[in-house]
Scaffold this active site. Structure first.
Site, PDB file in Angstrom:
ATOM      1  N   TYR A  32       0.826  -1.202   0.000  1.00 42.00           N
ATOM      2  CA  TYR A  32       0.000   0.000   0.000  1.00 42.00           C
ATOM      3  C   TYR A  32       0.860   1.251   0.000  1.00 42.00           C
ATOM      4  O   TYR A  32       2.066   1.201   0.233  1.00 42.00           O
ATOM      5  CB  TYR A  32      -0.931   0.009   1.220  1.00 42.00           C
ATOM      6  CG  TYR A  32      -0.240   0.347   2.523  1.00 42.00           C
ATOM      7  CD1 TYR A  32      -0.316   1.630   3.055  1.00 42.00           C
ATOM      8  CD2 TYR A  32       0.503  -0.605   3.221  1.00 42.00           C
ATOM      9  CE1 TYR A  32       0.311   1.956   4.245  1.00 42.00           C
ATOM     10  CE2 TYR A  32       1.133  -0.294   4.411  1.00 42.00           C
ATOM     11  CZ  TYR A  32       1.035   0.989   4.922  1.00 42.00           C
ATOM     12  OH  TYR A  32       1.681   1.310   6.095  1.00 42.00           O
ATOM     13  N   ARG A  51       7.748   3.678  -5.054  1.00 41.21           N
ATOM     14  CA  ARG A  51       7.858   2.803  -3.877  1.00 41.21           C
ATOM     15  C   ARG A  51       6.792   1.715  -3.890  1.00 41.21           C
ATOM     16  O   ARG A  51       7.046   0.578  -3.490  1.00 41.21           O
ATOM     17  CB  ARG A  51       7.770   3.629  -2.590  1.00 41.21           C
ATOM     18  CG  ARG A  51       8.144   2.843  -1.354  1.00 41.21           C
ATOM     19  CD  ARG A  51       8.255   3.717  -0.123  1.00 41.21           C
ATOM     20  NE  ARG A  51       6.986   4.358   0.215  1.00 41.21           N
ATOM     21  CZ  ARG A  51       6.823   5.189   1.241  1.00 41.21           C
ATOM     22  NH1 ARG A  51       7.853   5.513   2.003  1.00 41.21           N
ATOM     23  NH2 ARG A  51       5.644   5.738   1.486  1.00 41.21           N
ATOM     24  N   ARG A  99      -8.820 -19.898  -0.654  1.00 41.62           N
ATOM     25  CA  ARG A  99      -7.714 -19.809   0.299  1.00 41.62           C
ATOM     26  C   ARG A  99      -6.686 -20.913   0.051  1.00 41.62           C
ATOM     27  O   ARG A  99      -6.969 -22.101   0.130  1.00 41.62           O
ATOM     28  CB  ARG A  99      -8.245 -19.900   1.730  1.00 41.62           C
ATOM     29  CG  ARG A  99      -7.154 -19.732   2.775  1.00 41.62           C
ATOM     30  CD  ARG A  99      -7.711 -19.804   4.182  1.00 41.62           C
ATOM     31  NE  ARG A  99      -6.623 -19.860   5.157  1.00 41.62           N
ATOM     32  CZ  ARG A  99      -6.012 -18.819   5.691  1.00 41.62           C
ATOM     33  NH1 ARG A  99      -6.396 -17.610   5.342  1.00 41.62           N
ATOM     34  NH2 ARG A  99      -5.030 -18.969   6.555  1.00 41.62           N
ATOM     35  N   HIS A 101      -2.092 -21.062   0.289  1.00 37.43           N
ATOM     36  CA  HIS A 101      -0.877 -20.280   0.499  1.00 37.43           C
ATOM     37  C   HIS A 101      -0.135 -19.974  -0.802  1.00 37.43           C
ATOM     38  O   HIS A 101       0.556 -18.964  -0.909  1.00 37.43           O
ATOM     39  CB  HIS A 101       0.062 -21.004   1.473  1.00 37.43           C
ATOM     40  CG  HIS A 101      -0.366 -20.883   2.904  1.00 37.43           C
ATOM     41  ND1 HIS A 101      -1.495 -21.494   3.393  1.00 37.43           N
ATOM     42  CD2 HIS A 101       0.182 -20.207   3.949  1.00 37.43           C
ATOM     43  CE1 HIS A 101      -1.637 -21.219   4.678  1.00 37.43           C
ATOM     44  NE2 HIS A 101      -0.622 -20.429   5.050  1.00 37.43           N
ATOM     45  N   LYS A 143       6.557  -1.920   1.990  1.00 42.32           N
ATOM     46  CA  LYS A 143       5.380  -1.307   2.615  1.00 42.32           C
ATOM     47  C   LYS A 143       4.206  -2.267   2.454  1.00 42.32           C
ATOM     48  O   LYS A 143       3.308  -2.070   1.625  1.00 42.32           O
ATOM     49  CB  LYS A 143       5.091   0.060   1.990  1.00 42.32           C
ATOM     50  CG  LYS A 143       4.242   0.979   2.860  1.00 42.32           C
ATOM     51  CD  LYS A 143       4.268   2.388   2.323  1.00 42.32           C
ATOM     52  CE  LYS A 143       3.370   3.334   3.112  1.00 42.32           C
ATOM     53  NZ  LYS A 143       3.832   3.546   4.484  1.00 42.32           N
ATOM     54  N   GLU A 175      13.334   2.928  13.427  1.00 37.86           N
ATOM     55  CA  GLU A 175      12.353   3.929  12.992  1.00 37.86           C
ATOM     56  C   GLU A 175      11.157   3.871  13.915  1.00 37.86           C
ATOM     57  O   GLU A 175      11.120   3.070  14.853  1.00 37.86           O
ATOM     58  CB  GLU A 175      11.927   3.661  11.545  1.00 37.86           C
ATOM     59  CG  GLU A 175      11.306   2.307  11.314  1.00 37.86           C
ATOM     60  CD  GLU A 175      10.971   2.041   9.848  1.00 37.86           C
ATOM     61  OE1 GLU A 175      10.997   2.978   9.045  1.00 37.86           O
ATOM     62  OE2 GLU A 175      10.676   0.872   9.527  1.00 37.86           O
ATOM     63  N   LEU A 199      11.772   1.643   6.394  1.00 37.07           N
ATOM     64  CA  LEU A 199      11.106   2.081   5.174  1.00 37.07           C
ATOM     65  C   LEU A 199      11.812   3.310   4.621  1.00 37.07           C
ATOM     66  O   LEU A 199      12.185   4.217   5.371  1.00 37.07           O
ATOM     67  CB  LEU A 199       9.645   2.415   5.473  1.00 37.07           C
ATOM     68  CG  LEU A 199       8.768   2.752   4.268  1.00 37.07           C
ATOM     69  CD1 LEU A 199       8.547   1.522   3.399  1.00 37.07           C
ATOM     70  CD2 LEU A 199       7.440   3.331   4.728  1.00 37.07           C
TER      71      LEU A 199
END
Length: 274
Positions: A32, A51, A99, A101, A143, A175, A199
């Site tokens: 995101y 990014r 579902r 993996h 991210k 961070e 990040l």
């Protein structure tokens, strides 16, 4: 006004549009970005898109290479929202599939929301933070949607009356839960070097450029919690926090307990960008 988007359709945020078998919902299998818009102008949108694509590549998530199409959709949502000052949240996941993996073969899912600025009651007085063990995974430069350790640390800080939790790994500051961290010592800005453990903040990039403009040394090296509490100044940055001065770490007051001259100079220059 329309303020959300999901897979080709502009919707309202309370509409039910995400299926149960969506990979972001099931696994947190996605990435995101949050982009701030000032007076209808997106701030550092291209850098945010860079990014986003880098994070997606890192988890083998193949976003449509036509970046302009995605960018145009983002701009259209900004226009449809009717807002001039807002935060645009963009999320891309591996899509819908039973579902399992293993990666599915289907298309990715793209969702967005446009919301007014969140108010952070800090002002010019500065904020307080706590130190907390960095319990996250090894690839914090991505991210990703997997933010549970960040959330737990941030909630602990909130419950104790602090704005942010500053994370510590192997005796060194990395961070914040949702911010980059800087100390000022002897008129130099010092911040943790880019690595897999932090990040690469967009506002961090802006601060580095502003420091160059102001002829303030910008030093990328690790520092300890002890060096942090003995700093002349501390500040944190993010898209939503912008440049926020820190005046207390745990029970330790930083210098005289007021935002320092370097931090205030950066804040003033930051405001001139828009």
């Amino acid at each position: 006004m329309i303020s959300a988007y999901f897979n080709g359709k502009f919707v309202e945020p309370n509409e039910s549009v995400v299926p149960i078998d969506e990979r972001g919902h099931q696994f947190g299998d996605g990435v995101y970005e949050v982009i701030r818009i000032y007076d209808s102008k997106p701030f550092m949108m291209d850098e945010h898109l860079d990014r986003l694509y880098q994070s997606a590549d890192a988890i083998k998530l193949r976003i449509d290479p036509n970046r302009e199409a995605l960018k145009n959709t983002m701009l259209e949502l900004i226009q449809k929202s009717g807002l001039t000052n807002l935060d645009l949240y963009v999320q891309v996941t591996r899509g819908m599939a039973p579902r399992n993996h293993l990666f599915p073969d289907g298309p990715v899912s793209v969702s967005m929301t446009a919301k007014p600025f969140r108010s952070i009651p800090v002002g010019d007085k500065g904020a307080s933070v706590i130190l907390h063990p960095d319990e996250r995974w090894e690839n914090c430069y991505i991210k990703s949607l997997n933010l549970l350790p960040n959330i737990l640390a941030k909630q602990l800080a909130y419950e104790q009356g602090y704005l942010e939790a500053i994370l510590v790994r192997d005796g060194k500051v990395t961070e914040g839960t949702s911010s980059n961290v800087y100390i000022v010592k002897d008129s130099s800005i010092i911040t943790t070097p880019l690595s897999k453990h932090i990040l690469s903040g967009i506002t961090r990039m802006v601060v580095k450029n502003l420091a160059g403009h102001l002829r303030i040394p910008f030093v990328e090296k690790q520092f300890t919690p002890d060096q942090m509490v003995k700093a002349d100044e501390i500040f944190i940055t993010s898209t939503t926090l912008e440049i926020t001065p820190i005046i207390r770490v745990n029970d330790k007051q930083i210098n005289d307990g007021t935002p320092g001259t370097v931090t205030k100079a950066l804040q003033e220059q930051f405001k001139k960008i828009f």
